[in-house]
Design a protein around this motif. Structure first.
Motif, PDB file in Angstrom:
ATOM      1  N   LEU A  12      96.763 -18.418  10.127  1.00 48.15           N
ATOM      2  CA  LEU A  12      97.470 -17.356  10.832  1.00 48.15           C
ATOM      3  C   LEU A  12      97.091 -17.315  12.306  1.00 48.15           C
ATOM      4  O   LEU A  12      97.924 -17.048  13.168  1.00 48.15           O
ATOM      5  CB  LEU A  12      97.184 -16.012  10.166  1.00 48.15           C
ATOM      6  CG  LEU A  12      97.726 -15.862   8.749  1.00 48.15           C
ATOM      7  CD1 LEU A  12      97.236 -14.576   8.127  1.00 48.15           C
ATOM      8  CD2 LEU A  12      99.242 -15.926   8.751  1.00 48.15           C
ATOM      9  N   GLN A  13      95.853 -17.597  12.612  1.00 45.36           N
ATOM     10  CA  GLN A  13      95.417 -17.563  14.002  1.00 45.36           C
ATOM     11  C   GLN A  13      95.971 -18.734  14.805  1.00 45.36           C
ATOM     12  O   GLN A  13      96.220 -18.603  16.001  1.00 45.36           O
ATOM     13  CB  GLN A  13      93.900 -17.537  14.085  1.00 45.36           C
ATOM     14  CG  GLN A  13      93.413 -17.163  15.455  1.00 45.36           C
ATOM     15  CD  GLN A  13      92.087 -16.459  15.420  1.00 45.36           C
ATOM     16  OE1 GLN A  13      91.459 -16.363  14.378  1.00 45.36           O
ATOM     17  NE2 GLN A  13      91.671 -15.969  16.557  1.00 45.36           N
ATOM     18  N   ASN A  56     102.961 -20.797   6.943  1.00 42.14           N
ATOM     19  CA  ASN A  56     102.050 -19.689   6.692  1.00 42.14           C
ATOM     20  C   ASN A  56     102.537 -18.732   5.626  1.00 42.14           C
ATOM     21  O   ASN A  56     102.094 -17.596   5.579  1.00 42.14           O
ATOM     22  CB  ASN A  56     101.781 -18.921   7.982  1.00 42.14           C
ATOM     23  CG  ASN A  56     100.746 -19.609   8.825  1.00 42.14           C
ATOM     24  OD1 ASN A  56      99.857 -20.263   8.311  1.00 42.14           O
ATOM     25  ND2 ASN A  56     100.877 -19.479  10.125  1.00 42.14           N
ATOM     26  N   GLU A 104      89.130 -18.221   2.066  1.00 38.97           N
ATOM     27  CA  GLU A 104      89.649 -17.038   2.756  1.00 38.97           C
ATOM     28  C   GLU A 104      89.724 -17.270   4.269  1.00 38.97           C
ATOM     29  O   GLU A 104      90.680 -16.877   4.930  1.00 38.97           O
ATOM     30  CB  GLU A 104      88.790 -15.809   2.444  1.00 38.97           C
ATOM     31  CG  GLU A 104      88.887 -15.358   1.004  1.00 38.97           C
ATOM     32  CD  GLU A 104      90.306 -15.015   0.585  1.00 38.97           C
ATOM     33  OE1 GLU A 104      91.065 -14.444   1.397  1.00 38.97           O
ATOM     34  OE2 GLU A 104      90.661 -15.321  -0.561  1.00 38.97           O
ATOM     35  N   GLN A 105      88.714 -17.926   4.818  1.00 39.95           N
ATOM     36  CA  GLN A 105      88.715 -18.216   6.253  1.00 39.95           C
ATOM     37  C   GLN A 105      89.792 -19.241   6.616  1.00 39.95           C
ATOM     38  O   GLN A 105      90.320 -19.217   7.720  1.00 39.95           O
ATOM     39  CB  GLN A 105      87.331 -18.714   6.699  1.00 39.95           C
ATOM     40  CG  GLN A 105      86.264 -17.649   6.625  1.00 39.95           C
ATOM     41  CD  GLN A 105      86.633 -16.416   7.434  1.00 39.95           C
ATOM     42  OE1 GLN A 105      87.017 -16.511   8.591  1.00 39.95           O
ATOM     43  NE2 GLN A 105      86.531 -15.254   6.819  1.00 39.95           N
ATOM     44  N   TRP A 154      85.480 -22.379  11.958  1.00 36.69           N
ATOM     45  CA  TRP A 154      85.818 -22.802  10.603  1.00 36.69           C
ATOM     46  C   TRP A 154      85.173 -24.153  10.297  1.00 36.69           C
ATOM     47  O   TRP A 154      84.627 -24.359   9.211  1.00 36.69           O
ATOM     48  CB  TRP A 154      87.333 -22.874  10.446  1.00 36.69           C
ATOM     49  CG  TRP A 154      87.772 -23.261   9.079  1.00 36.69           C
ATOM     50  CD1 TRP A 154      87.913 -22.449   7.997  1.00 36.69           C
ATOM     51  CD2 TRP A 154      88.103 -24.580   8.644  1.00 36.69           C
ATOM     52  NE1 TRP A 154      88.338 -23.183   6.907  1.00 36.69           N
ATOM     53  CE2 TRP A 154      88.461 -24.496   7.285  1.00 36.69           C
ATOM     54  CE3 TRP A 154      88.155 -25.819   9.265  1.00 36.69           C
ATOM     55  CZ2 TRP A 154      88.853 -25.594   6.544  1.00 36.69           C
ATOM     56  CZ3 TRP A 154      88.546 -26.917   8.528  1.00 36.69           C
ATOM     57  CH2 TRP A 154      88.887 -26.794   7.183  1.00 36.69           C
ATOM     58  N   ARG A 160      92.779 -19.404   5.259  1.00 36.71           N
ATOM     59  CA  ARG A 160      94.035 -18.648   5.387  1.00 36.71           C
ATOM     60  C   ARG A 160      94.085 -17.914   6.718  1.00 36.71           C
ATOM     61  O   ARG A 160      95.102 -17.917   7.411  1.00 36.71           O
ATOM     62  CB  ARG A 160      94.166 -17.651   4.238  1.00 36.71           C
ATOM     63  CG  ARG A 160      95.429 -16.848   4.314  1.00 36.71           C
ATOM     64  CD  ARG A 160      95.549 -15.890   3.142  1.00 36.71           C
ATOM     65  NE  ARG A 160      96.774 -15.155   3.219  1.00 36.71           N
ATOM     66  CZ  ARG A 160      96.953 -14.068   3.980  1.00 36.71           C
ATOM     67  NH1 ARG A 160      95.983 -13.618   4.724  1.00 36.71           N
ATOM     68  NH2 ARG A 160      98.107 -13.445   3.993  1.00 36.71           N
ATOM     69  N   LEU A 161      92.984 -17.283   7.103  1.00 37.64           N
ATOM     70  CA  LEU A 161      92.947 -16.573   8.386  1.00 37.64           C
ATOM     71  C   LEU A 161      93.124 -17.533   9.561  1.00 37.64           C
ATOM     72  O   LEU A 161      93.782 -17.199  10.548  1.00 37.64           O
ATOM     73  CB  LEU A 161      91.641 -15.795   8.520  1.00 37.64           C
ATOM     74  CG  LEU A 161      91.466 -14.638   7.548  1.00 37.64           C
ATOM     75  CD1 LEU A 161      90.077 -14.021   7.694  1.00 37.64           C
ATOM     76  CD2 LEU A 161      92.540 -13.601   7.763  1.00 37.64           C
TER      77      LEU A 161
END
Length: 191
Positions: free
Chosen positions: A65-66, A38, A58-59, A106, A61-62
């Protein structure tokens, strides 16, 4: 205290110490691997992508992290009461449910892209296959068949399986993100 009792206590203490040391080393190795999976990619240039694909990047990358969150929420303790263990498992289960929902959302974004965007992704060799596989694999996003069952000592998750699958998924997401941004994952291997 007899010699036999002293020897038994010494062996039990040594075994607990070795177990604690191995667990700490494994946890530190997992944290290092998660930070590599990450690490921030730096500034992103999304101008060459459609707005839907830029949003998907962008989603992505999120989501990476999640997916890390459940692995950070679970830290086994040597001596734990049944209530403390149940509370730790509840936090882990909630983080796991959030990660599963984020992966599902996603994938939903991916499926509802326009035809041109989907063709672009397929030309890059990107598909939902690795993500669908981890979402449906038994033992990764679920711990028991009956989530409402109240036990004194709930079974612990198979952290090795969960870690391997989530780490592999994070690397697949990173590969996905790199491909969309036009970057190479490893400059020395050319792949």
């Amino acid at each position: 205290m007899s010699l036999e009792a002293t020897a038994t206590a010494a062996v039990a203490t040594a075994a607990a110490t070795v177990r604690w040391y191995v667990r700490r080393r494994r946890q530190a190795a997992r944290l290092r691997a998660l930070s590599r999976a990450n690490d921030d990619l730096g500034p992103r240039k999304l101008g060459h992508l459609s707005p839907q694909l830029a949003y998907l990047v962008e989603q992505t990358r999120l989501l990476r992290l999640q997916l890390e969150t459940p692995l950070l929420r679970f830290s086994p303790a040597l001596s734990d009461t049944p209530w403390g263990r149940r509370e730790r498992f509840a936090e882990y289960d909630n983080a796991l449910c959030d990660a599963r929902r984020a992966l599902w959302e996603w994938m939903h974004l991916f499926k509802h892209l326009g035809r041109c965007d989907l063709e672009y992704l397929y030309n890059l060799g990107l598909s939902l296959t690795p993500f669908r596989g981890v979402l449906l694999k038994r033992g990764v996003f679920d711990r028991s068949d009956d989530p409402w069952e109240q036990m004194l000592y709930p079974p612990a998750p198979d952290l090795n399986l969960v870690f391997e699958e989530l780490q592999r998924t994070m690397y697949e997401l990173k590969r996905f993100e790199f491909a969309l941004l036009g970057w190479r994952l490893d400059p020395y291997r050319g792949a």
